[in-house]
Write a protein that holds these residues in place. Structure first.
Motif, short mmCIF file in Angstrom:
data_model
loop_
_atom_site.label_atom_id
_atom_site.label_comp_id
_atom_site.label_asym_id
_atom_site.label_seq_id
_atom_site.Cartn_x
_atom_site.Cartn_y
_atom_site.Cartn_z
N TYR A 206 -9.58 46.92 -1.43
CA TYR A 206 -10.53 47.27 -2.48
C TYR A 206 -10.06 48.44 -3.34
CZ TYR A 206 -13.48 44.23 0.33
OH TYR A 206 -13.98 43.15 1.04
N LYS A 211 -15.75 54.64 -3.63
CA LYS A 211 -16.48 53.47 -3.13
C LYS A 211 -17.92 53.83 -2.76
CE LYS A 211 -12.26 51.49 -1.16
NZ LYS A 211 -11.44 52.68 -1.59
N ASN A 235 -21.44 52.89 -13.51
CA ASN A 235 -20.12 52.33 -13.22
C ASN A 235 -19.07 52.83 -14.20
OD1 ASN A 235 -18.19 50.63 -11.99
ND2 ASN A 235 -18.58 49.03 -13.48
N ASP A 240 -12.60 53.46 -11.75
CA ASP A 240 -12.20 52.61 -10.61
C ASP A 240 -13.26 52.53 -9.52
OD1 ASP A 240 -9.73 52.05 -11.78
OD2 ASP A 240 -8.81 53.83 -10.89
N GLN A 242 -16.01 51.18 -7.02
CA GLN A 242 -16.28 49.90 -6.38
C GLN A 242 -17.57 50.01 -5.57
OE1 GLN A 242 -13.98 47.24 -6.94
NE2 GLN A 242 -13.16 48.78 -8.37
N ILE A 264 -20.78 43.44 -13.90
CA ILE A 264 -20.14 44.34 -12.94
C ILE A 264 -19.55 43.55 -11.77
CG2 ILE A 264 -21.56 46.38 -13.48
CD1 ILE A 264 -23.35 45.63 -11.09
N SER A 266 -16.75 42.25 -11.16
CA SER A 266 -15.39 42.59 -10.73
C SER A 266 -15.36 43.84 -9.86
CB SER A 266 -14.49 42.79 -11.95
OG SER A 266 -14.95 43.88 -12.74
N SER A 267 -16.43 44.64 -9.91
CA SER A 267 -16.48 45.90 -9.14
C SER A 267 -17.42 45.81 -7.94
CB SER A 267 -16.93 47.05 -10.04
OG SER A 267 -16.07 47.22 -11.14
#
Length: 389
Positions: A206, A211, A235, A240, A242, A264, A266-267
């Protein structure tokens, strides 16, 4: 509430407590409802487990597990027909096992139906009875009518009542429990060991960026849709970033659709359920755990995160403020307030040193009050009160 097999999605807090007491030298036998595919008799970490059938064919045993009885009753209305069968089977199985084993103490988990069965058997055989409210029985069931009368009868007849948070304690006292009979003993969380290889694997899959983590069931009251909306607001402010969802549930498809609508996807990553021994590593790999629940009796995932010094942001509901003392051991926001949650998430990444200081204080609080050893001492002290008489 007792897992059916290894890596079952059923939260293992009752199993954890039973295994703790077995390690302390107690002989523990668990009576739980059967489910298709589960063993009728087995020994798990020194705990004898007996499961009683309540429907045939066994494929019809859909009242328990997979999210819990209340969720199953809502999702499968036909399971209401199983309630009298389950209660009769439970009562007879409990009576039989007590006649054979002659236990020194009965400990029922949930006021209904387990507490009611235990009250009858305890009174008949003269066995001390401790009952535990984990919250769903007082927050999720009606307080009036027949249901309320049954709960109050259990509270009246039990020798002691344990609760997992101050919120559950207040609810039980409001039902008529004598304050001196109620004991606040937290449930036992999965305080595991961080495995470096799993943390590294998570980072490789990931990315090494920040995160946000959620762990639990994907149901409305857990606030998972609120987290997605908050994540979409912040976001773009954190590079970056996640968001990892560990768990599963009935809202999975709706969450995936919302992530796409909010652009969102993709994250946002839906990990699925992970084995209990891995959860500490997922917590350690995350920069912050978010618990956006609308209702939460205790919040075991908070204990799990705090035990590995992962910062926590949680809603101000139920028993969560017992753990998350705002600005001391984490941050709190009002449930369903998406904007406040987004602001707190941004702040957690901007002021990392502040978040880390709170996480260290949280880790010390867990060790003192919520660690397995602390819970074992409190539980054993309560048990011993009745064995002395």
């Amino acid at each position: 509430m007792f897992p059916r097999w290894s890596e079952d999605s059923t939260p293992p807090f009752v199993q954890n407590q039973c295994e703790l007491m077995a390690r302390e030298g107690w002989e523990v036998t668990v009576l739980a409802p059967h489910s298709s595919g589960a063993a009728f008799r087995e020994t798990v970490a020194g705990v004898q487990v007996r499961r009683y059938p309540y429907a045939f064919p066994f494929a019809l045993e859909k009242l328990c597990y997979e999210g819990g009885m209340l969720i199953n009753l809502q999702a499968r209305p036909w399971t209401k027909l199983l309630l009298p069968l389950m209660y009769i089977a439970q009562l007879l199985a409990l009576l039989l096992i007590c006649l054979r084993a002659k236990p020194d103490l009965l400990h029922s988990h949930s006021l209904l139906p387990q507490g009611l069965s235990a009250c009858w058997v305890a009174r008949l055989l003269g066995i001390p009875h401790v009952t535990t409210s984990h919250g769903n029985d007082v927050f999720g069931l009606k307080q009036t009518g027949g249901m309320g009368r049954l709960k109050r009868s259990v509270i009246r007849d039990a020798d002691a009542i344990t609760v997992n948070s101050s919120a559950t304690q207040a609810a039980v006292v409001a039902l008529g429990a004598a304050a001196e009979k109620v004991h606040l003993i937290p449930a036992v969380a999965n305080v595991g060991v961080v495995q470096t290889e799993i943390v590294e694997r998570i980072g490789a899959k990931y990315g090494q960026g920040p995160k946000v983590l959620f762990v639990g069931r994907f149901i409305e009251e857990k606030g998972v849709l609120d987290l997605l909306r908050a994540f979409s607001k912040m976001n773009e402010q954190v590079e970056d970033l996640q968001c990892l969802f560990v768990g599963d549930g009935v809202l999975r498809e709706e969450m995936e659709t919302l992530a796409r609508d909010l652009k969102i996807e993709s994250s946002v990553h839906f990990v699925g359920w992970r084995p209990g021994e891995e959860i500490a590593s997922w917590m350690a790999a995350a920069d912050v755990l978010v618990v956006p629940s609308w209702r939460e009796a205790q919040g075991l995932v908070v204990v799990e995160a705090m035990s590995v010094a992962t910062p926590v942001i949680a809603s101000r509901v139920g028993g969560l403020p017992d753990l998350v003392i705002d600005r001391e051991t984490g941050r709190l926001f009002e449930a369903e307030d998406v904007s406040s949650l987004a602001d707190l998430l941004v702040n957690a990444f901007i002021n990392r040193s502040e978040s880390e200081c709170m996480a260290q204080a949280a880790q010390a609080r867990v060790e003192a009050y919520y660690s397995p050893d602390a819970v074992a001492r409190q539980t054993e002290d309560l048990y011993q009160r009745f064995l002395k008489h």
